[in-house]
Design a protein around this motif. Structure first.
Motif, PDB file in Angstrom:
ATOM      1  N   GLY A  82       0.830  -1.200   0.000  1.00 48.99           N
ATOM      2  CA  GLY A  82       0.000   0.000   0.000  1.00 48.99           C
ATOM      3  C   GLY A  82       0.868   1.255   0.000  1.00 48.99           C
ATOM      4  N   MET A  83       1.962   1.217   0.793  1.00 48.56           N
ATOM      5  CA  MET A  83       2.844   2.381   0.876  1.00 48.56           C
ATOM      6  C   MET A  83       3.638   2.564  -0.409  1.00 48.56           C
ATOM      7  SD  MET A  83       4.216   2.161   4.796  1.00 48.56           S
ATOM      8  CE  MET A  83       3.963   0.464   5.237  1.00 48.56           C
ATOM      9  N   PHE A  84       4.162   1.471  -0.948  1.00 44.79           N
ATOM     10  CA  PHE A  84       4.926   1.566  -2.196  1.00 44.79           C
ATOM     11  C   PHE A  84       4.041   2.055  -3.337  1.00 44.79           C
ATOM     12  CE2 PHE A  84       7.886  -1.373   0.005  1.00 44.79           C
ATOM     13  CZ  PHE A  84       9.038  -0.608  -0.144  1.00 44.79           C
ATOM     14  N   LEU A  85       2.772   1.632  -3.306  1.00 45.94           N
ATOM     15  CA  LEU A  85       1.822   2.093  -4.328  1.00 45.94           C
ATOM     16  C   LEU A  85       1.681   3.610  -4.267  1.00 45.94           C
ATOM     17  CD1 LEU A  85      -0.288   0.941  -6.403  1.00 45.94           C
ATOM     18  CD2 LEU A  85      -1.966   1.325  -4.626  1.00 45.94           C
ATOM     19  N   LEU A  86       1.473   4.115  -3.052  1.00 46.14           N
ATOM     20  CA  LEU A  86       1.342   5.553  -2.872  1.00 46.14           C
ATOM     21  C   LEU A  86       2.610   6.262  -3.332  1.00 46.14           C
ATOM     22  CD1 LEU A  86      -1.380   5.951  -1.676  1.00 46.14           C
ATOM     23  CD2 LEU A  86      -0.368   6.887   0.376  1.00 46.14           C
ATOM     24  N   THR A  90       9.812   4.902   6.561  1.00 38.97           N
ATOM     25  CA  THR A  90      10.921   4.498   7.420  1.00 38.97           C
ATOM     26  C   THR A  90      10.439   4.301   8.855  1.00 38.97           C
ATOM     27  OG1 THR A  90      11.558   6.790   7.843  1.00 38.97           O
ATOM     28  CG2 THR A  90      12.651   5.676   6.018  1.00 38.97           C
ATOM     29  N   GLY A  91       9.406   5.044   9.245  1.00 40.35           N
ATOM     30  CA  GLY A  91       8.865   4.878  10.600  1.00 40.35           C
ATOM     31  C   GLY A  91       8.249   3.509  10.785  1.00 40.35           C
ATOM     32  N   ILE A  92       7.384   3.115   9.840  1.00 38.14           N
ATOM     33  CA  ILE A  92       6.739   1.803   9.978  1.00 38.14           C
ATOM     34  C   ILE A  92       7.774   0.691   9.802  1.00 38.14           C
ATOM     35  CG2 ILE A  92       5.048   0.250   8.922  1.00 38.14           C
ATOM     36  CD1 ILE A  92       3.265   2.661   8.509  1.00 38.14           C
ATOM     37  N   TRP A 108      13.069 -11.522   9.852  1.00 36.39           N
ATOM     38  CA  TRP A 108      14.153 -10.546   9.866  1.00 36.39           C
ATOM     39  C   TRP A 108      14.661 -10.271   8.446  1.00 36.39           C
ATOM     40  CZ3 TRP A 108      15.255  -7.168  13.374  1.00 36.39           C
ATOM     41  CH2 TRP A 108      16.457  -6.449  13.296  1.00 36.39           C
ATOM     42  N   HIS A 109      14.761 -11.320   7.634  1.00 31.95           N
ATOM     43  CA  HIS A 109      15.166 -11.122   6.242  1.00 31.95           C
ATOM     44  C   HIS A 109      14.155 -10.251   5.505  1.00 31.95           C
ATOM     45  CE1 HIS A 109      18.322 -13.831   6.938  1.00 31.95           C
ATOM     46  NE2 HIS A 109      17.649 -14.955   6.813  1.00 31.95           N
ATOM     47  N   PHE A 110      12.868 -10.468   5.816  1.00 33.93           N
ATOM     48  CA  PHE A 110      11.828  -9.664   5.169  1.00 33.93           C
ATOM     49  C   PHE A 110      12.020  -8.185   5.497  1.00 33.93           C
ATOM     50  CE2 PHE A 110       7.869  -7.354   5.784  1.00 33.93           C
ATOM     51  CZ  PHE A 110       7.391  -7.337   4.492  1.00 33.93           C
ATOM     52  N   VAL A 111      12.247  -7.895   6.784  1.00 34.21           N
ATOM     53  CA  VAL A 111      12.452  -6.512   7.207  1.00 34.21           C
ATOM     54  C   VAL A 111      13.654  -5.918   6.486  1.00 34.21           C
ATOM     55  CG1 VAL A 111      13.006  -5.067   9.197  1.00 34.21           C
ATOM     56  CG2 VAL A 111      11.360  -6.908   9.438  1.00 34.21           C
ATOM     57  N   ASP A 112      14.678  -6.748   6.334  1.00 30.72           N
ATOM     58  CA  ASP A 112      15.884  -6.357   5.621  1.00 30.72           C
ATOM     59  C   ASP A 112      15.566  -6.011   4.162  1.00 30.72           C
ATOM     60  OD1 ASP A 112      18.443  -5.993   4.888  1.00 30.72           O
ATOM     61  OD2 ASP A 112      19.164  -7.997   5.395  1.00 30.72           O
ATOM     62  N   ILE A 113      14.799  -6.885   3.514  1.00 36.01           N
ATOM     63  CA  ILE A 113      14.488  -6.686   2.099  1.00 36.01           C
ATOM     64  C   ILE A 113      13.680  -5.409   1.891  1.00 36.01           C
ATOM     65  CG2 ILE A 113      13.119  -7.619   0.197  1.00 36.01           C
ATOM     66  CD1 ILE A 113      14.040 -10.412   1.151  1.00 36.01           C
ATOM     67  N   VAL A 114      12.766  -5.123   2.808  1.00 39.28           N
ATOM     68  CA  VAL A 114      11.999  -3.880   2.679  1.00 39.28           C
ATOM     69  C   VAL A 114      12.954  -2.693   2.656  1.00 39.28           C
ATOM     70  CG1 VAL A 114      10.348  -2.351   3.814  1.00 39.28           C
ATOM     71  CG2 VAL A 114       9.886  -4.790   3.698  1.00 39.28           C
ATOM     72  N   TRP A 115      13.965  -2.749   3.527  1.00 48.27           N
ATOM     73  CA  TRP A 115      14.938  -1.647   3.555  1.00 48.27           C
ATOM     74  C   TRP A 115      15.711  -1.548   2.242  1.00 48.27           C
ATOM     75  CZ3 TRP A 115      15.672   2.737   5.701  1.00 48.27           C
ATOM     76  CH2 TRP A 115      16.892   3.393   5.506  1.00 48.27           C
ATOM     77  N   ILE A 116      16.008  -2.706   1.655  1.00 47.47           N
ATOM     78  CA  ILE A 116      16.711  -2.716   0.376  1.00 47.47           C
ATOM     79  C   ILE A 116      15.930  -1.922  -0.677  1.00 47.47           C
ATOM     80  CG2 ILE A 116      17.505  -4.222  -1.515  1.00 47.47           C
ATOM     81  CD1 ILE A 116      19.199  -4.513   0.896  1.00 47.47           C
ATOM     82  N   TYR A 117      14.609  -1.917  -0.561  1.00 46.17           N
ATOM     83  CA  TYR A 117      13.808  -1.109  -1.483  1.00 46.17           C
ATOM     84  C   TYR A 117      13.702   0.337  -1.033  1.00 46.17           C
ATOM     85  CZ  TYR A 117      12.398  -5.128  -4.204  1.00 46.17           C
ATOM     86  OH  TYR A 117      12.410  -6.221  -5.019  1.00 46.17           O
ATOM     87  N   LEU A 118      13.619   0.541   0.278  1.00 48.17           N
ATOM     88  CA  LEU A 118      13.459   1.906   0.775  1.00 48.17           C
ATOM     89  C   LEU A 118      14.708   2.739   0.485  1.00 48.17           C
ATOM     90  CD1 LEU A 118      11.721   1.424   4.243  1.00 48.17           C
ATOM     91  CD2 LEU A 118      10.715   2.124   2.091  1.00 48.17           C
ATOM     92  N   PHE A 119      15.865   2.113   0.621  1.00 50.71           N
ATOM     93  CA  PHE A 119      17.127   2.846   0.481  1.00 50.71           C
ATOM     94  C   PHE A 119      17.241   3.557  -0.869  1.00 50.71           C
ATOM     95  CE2 PHE A 119      21.783   2.582  -0.524  1.00 50.71           C
ATOM     96  CZ  PHE A 119      22.135   3.675   0.242  1.00 50.71           C
ATOM     97  N   PRO A 120      17.131   2.850  -1.995  1.00 45.57           N
ATOM     98  CA  PRO A 120      17.221   3.580  -3.274  1.00 45.57           C
ATOM     99  C   PRO A 120      16.076   4.575  -3.462  1.00 45.57           C
ATOM    100  CG  PRO A 120      16.625   1.280  -3.652  1.00 45.57           C
ATOM    101  CD  PRO A 120      17.007   1.401  -2.215  1.00 45.57           C
ATOM    102  N   PHE A 133      14.545   6.463  -1.424  1.00 39.92           N
ATOM    103  CA  PHE A 133      14.656   7.730  -0.700  1.00 39.92           C
ATOM    104  C   PHE A 133      16.040   8.373  -0.797  1.00 39.92           C
ATOM    105  CE2 PHE A 133      10.911   5.954   1.449  1.00 39.92           C
ATOM    106  CZ  PHE A 133      10.059   7.014   1.247  1.00 39.92           C
ATOM    107  N   TYR A 134      17.099   7.559  -0.977  1.00 37.88           N
ATOM    108  CA  TYR A 134      18.447   8.125  -0.906  1.00 37.88           C
ATOM    109  C   TYR A 134      19.111   8.257  -2.273  1.00 37.88           C
ATOM    110  CZ  TYR A 134      18.132   7.233   4.105  1.00 37.88           C
ATOM    111  OH  TYR A 134      17.756   7.222   5.408  1.00 37.88           O
ATOM    112  N   LEU A 135      18.744   7.378  -3.200  1.00 40.27           N
ATOM    113  CA  LEU A 135      19.521   7.302  -4.443  1.00 40.27           C
ATOM    114  C   LEU A 135      18.842   7.938  -5.646  1.00 40.27           C
ATOM    115  CD1 LEU A 135      20.940   3.678  -4.185  1.00 40.27           C
ATOM    116  CD2 LEU A 135      21.965   5.811  -3.414  1.00 40.27           C
ATOM    117  N   ILE A 136      17.718   8.623  -5.443  1.00 44.07           N
ATOM    118  CA  ILE A 136      16.995   9.130  -6.624  1.00 44.07           C
ATOM    119  C   ILE A 136      17.350  10.570  -6.966  1.00 44.07           C
ATOM    120  CG2 ILE A 136      15.036   7.580  -6.361  1.00 44.07           C
ATOM    121  CD1 ILE A 136      13.514  10.039  -5.214  1.00 44.07           C
ATOM    122  N   THR A 137      18.393  11.105  -6.322  1.00 43.01           N
ATOM    123  CA  THR A 137      18.736  12.506  -6.606  1.00 43.01           C
ATOM    124  C   THR A 137      19.220  12.664  -8.042  1.00 43.01           C
ATOM    125  OG1 THR A 137      20.870  11.995  -5.654  1.00 43.01           O
ATOM    126  CG2 THR A 137      19.291  13.178  -4.273  1.00 43.01           C
TER     127      THR A 137
END
Lengths: 533, 201
Positions: free
Chosen positions: B30-34, B142-144, B183-195, B197-201
């Motif tokens: 839902g969040m990625f969709l938004l 990042t909060g959730i 724990w791996h799932f939580v990790d994988i979500v971060w793998i998507y969040l990182f680019p 929010f941080y790499l799209i400049t």
């Protein structure tokens, strides 16, 4: 261990807890099912009373409820009926009680998770109930919590929405538990195509619960964040988009319709073969149509938003898929009727409720096609036609199926028989009242009466009056039905093991079932519903 | 209940955790969709706003979380070989790295909040609506995700206790294995969040 004691009925007080705790702490699927059933029916009656209040206010606008209170009453009526009664509905009560028995298991796959889900349900219900009384006042947004009003209203949306969030979590865990149970705990020989139809529908429902509910959960989180922290995903002044809320909400809430109605169809598929004394017609078609409804139902949410602003292409596609959903529903209806054909029909009350389900659900389904088509939708959207349609589907469908299930499985759950006569009289009154109450809504809506309005021009008065009189007749029928059942639970005659001549596993164990259901796990060697031996 | 044999079905536990992760994917979905819709509509503003993220801290956090995933996977291998002491150590390291992740996240958030960038803040509302949405999504996602890291830390702490008390053994380690999957799932979500929010400049 002591073998006689272990065959006592499930509700005899056992274990290390006493009194109410022996229920709340129990992991027995039957005890959990009974607790759910009592809670559901309590909320059902609260919802009924609110519904009667709405109808009463509508024949004399302003005399009983003020405008604001009216908004709160119809919102709370919807929230309670949908999130506390009909969505959990059949799976948590009858699914819990009968699913393990019907597949020849001693309990669900995760009994403690099951208990946890029940506690979550209670927590969610408590939050929703609390939101009515704390500062800010009861929700007045309608059960849909449409943004941006739900973000801006003074009413206590945050708490109500948190309650619904917790209820959703409970629903997800129940679905997960049931799907795993059906995969892992079927008795030897209970192949997929020997499963009773109720199990098939609970299986399909479990998947919908898992796939759709998380979307609602995150949407509700957005509402809460919007209210508490001012995050504006649905607020145009902050770049957000309220239409997105509608999309996300209906992505869950349309599949939720199938969470409500699929298990209801399962109940009907159980009742009809038993009282027609025939095996079910088209077993595989009925089973696959349940899965078909569950999967196609995921892609029709847009038909709730035809007038909200969407491209024509999107609207035509959504309308087309909406028509597709009618196909598996039609398959079910035809197969039920074909099962009845040339059967030795016994017209006992479970079958009467099942037959009314077919009749009322067909009206609900066919009117659904009218509003699923684009052109009439523009005229009927947001009118009483919609209200009539979903009450025919939800109450005439799921509600009547719950009544059918209550009467069909009552002897097994309580060990007592109920009186047939009052059940039938109650049904007749209910049926007449139901059609007066809701059919007049189709007429009102066609004439242009908008839903959720507090007042109306005088030409709609007659329709509203007929509808309100219908609500009183309906309530009378419900009172007779429930008085009969409650009285019978305490004073009824002892029920035999198999009062209806059913062929499912639940009819091979004592009424009421003992703890752990089966002394020995049965071995299944034939298809269900075989009436010949 | 007869001889009350304890019935454990490792396969059922597997089904359960995978189904649960499935629902988690949809929850984050839902969040990625938004995110995708808002980014599609405000591509320029998202690029500008992302420049304010601290790429160094984000990269360190990515490394921290990936390493923690390695430790929990090793902990499972250790239990399978019956080495519970090593497993406890490895789980302890996982918890430690999880905590490090949250501390770094805290400093990142605080740095922005001090500058007045947080949802509904006067500073933020002066920016373009695309930037408002970017930071709204940043805090929410990042909060959730952080909440999930916190839940993971709590659950792994229980697993350490279970490994120490012999509840988790080389024969019966489904709990730990499923915690690892989470724990791996939580990790994988971060793998998507990182680019995003941080790499799209």
């Amino acid at each position: 261990m002591e073998d006689n004691a272990s065959r006592e009925p499930y509700y005899v007080n056992r274990g290390k807890y006493r009194g109410i705790l022996s229920w709340l702490m129990s992991t027995d699927h039957k005890r959990i099912g009974i607790q759910y059933l009592i809670a559901l029916l309590t909320f059902f009656w609260i919802g009924v009373l609110l519904g009667l209040l709405i109808r009463l206010s509508l024949i004399m606008p302003g005399k009983i409820l003020s405008q604001g209170t009216y908004n709160q009453v119809f919102s709370v009526h919807g929230i309670i009926m949908i999130f506390l009664f009909i969505i959990p509905g059949i799976p948590v009560a009858f699914g819990n009680f009968f699913l393990p028995i019907m597949i020849g298991a001693r309990d669900v796959a995760f009994p403690r998770l099951n208990r946890f889900a029940w506690w979550l349900y209670l927590t969610g219900a408590a939050l929703v109930a609390l939101s009515l009384f704390v500062s800010g006042g009861a929700p007045d947004t309608g059960w849909t919590f449409y943004a941006p009003y739900s973000i801006r209203t003074q009413a206590n949306i945050t708490m109500a929405v948190s309650g619904v969030f917790v209820l959703g979590f409970s629903s997800i865990l129940t679905g997960l538990n049931f799907v795993t149970t059906i995969h892992r705990l079927r008795a030897p020989g209970m192949t997929w195509f020997r499963l009773p139809m109720f199990v098939w529908t609970v299986y399909a429902t479990g998947w919908v619960q898992m796939l759709a509910t998380p979307v609602l959960a995150i949407t509700l989180v957005f509402i809460i964040l919007g209210r508490v922290f001012g995050v504006g995903f649905f607020d145009p002044s902050k770049g957000g988009d309220p239409i997105l809320y509608e999309h996300l909400f209906w992505t869950y809430s349309h599949p939720a319709v199938y969470i409500m109605v699929l298990p209801a169809m399962g109940v009907i598929s159980e009742v009809i073969p038993v009282f027609a004394r025939k095996t079910i017609f088209g077993y595989k078609a009925v089973a696959f149509s349940a899965v078909g409804i569950a999967s196609v139902g995921y892609f029709v949410w847009g038909h709730h938003m035809f007038t909200s602003g969407m491209s024509d292409t999107a609207r035509i596609i959504f309308s087309f898929i909406t028509f597709l959903v009618a196909v598996p529903s039609g398959i079910k209806i035809f197969n039920w009727v074909a099962t009845l054909y040339k059967g030795s029909i016994v017209l006992d009350s479970p079958l009467i409720f099942a037959l009314s389900f077919i009749f009322l659900f067909s009206i609900g389904g066919l009117t659904g096609l009218i509003i699923g088509a684009l052109a009439p939708n523009l005229h009927l959207h947001g009118t009483y036609f919609i209200v009539g349609h979903f009450h025919y589907v939800m109450f005439g469908g799921a509600g009547f199926a719950i009544l059918a299930a209550l009467h069909y499985w009552f002897p097994k759950m309580t060990g007592k028989m109920y009186n047939e006569r009052p059940a039938k009289i109650g049904w007749l009154i209910l049926f007449v009242g139901f059609n007066l109450l809701y059919f007049s809504m189709f007429v009102l809506g066609y004439e242009g009466m908008p839903r959720r309005y507090f007042d109306y021009p005088p030409e709609y008065y007659t329709g509203h009056l007929i509808s309100t009189i219908g609500s009183w007749i309906l309530a009378t029928g419900l009172i007779i039905i429930f008085t009969n059942l409650i009285r019978s639970a305490f004073k009824g005659q002892e029920a035999p093991m198999n009062p209806w001549g059913g062929r499912g596993l639940e009819w091979t164990i004592p009424s009421p079932p003992p703890e752990e259901n089966f002394e020995e796990i049965p071995v299944i060697d034939k298809a269900p519903y075989r009436m010949d031996g | 209940m007869g001889d009350s044999e304890i019935h454990k079905d490792r396969m059922a536990a597997k089904y359960g955790i995978w189904f649960f992760l499935f629902t988690e994917i949809l929850f984050f979905g839902g969040m990625f969709l938004l995110y995708s819709i808002f980014r599609y509509r405000n591509a320029g503003a998202f690029h500008i706003a992302a420049a304010q993220e601290d790429l160094l801290l984000g990269s360190i956090n990515t490394a921290v979380l990936l390493t923690s995933s390695f430790f929990i996977a090793s902990a499972i291998s250790a239990v399978k070989r019956g080495n519970n002491r090593l497993a406890i150590l490895l789980q302890g390291l996982t918890v430690l790295l999880g905590a490090v992740f949250l501390v770094i996240k805290y400093f990142e958030w605080m740095e922005k909040i001090v500058r007045g960038i947080y949802p509904n803040s006067p500073v933020l509302l002066k920016l373009s609506s695309g930037e408002v949405l970017f930071f709204g999504l940043y805090y929410v996602m990042t909060g959730i995700h952080g909440l999930h890291v916190f839940i993971g830390i709590t659950v792994i702490s229980f697993m350490i206790y279970f490994t120490a008390t012999g509840n988790i053994t080389r024969k019966d380690y489904a709990k730990l294995e499923n915690t690892g999957l989470y724990w791996h799932f939580v990790d994988i979500v971060w793998i998507y969040l990182f680019p995003l929010f941080y790499l799209i400049t």
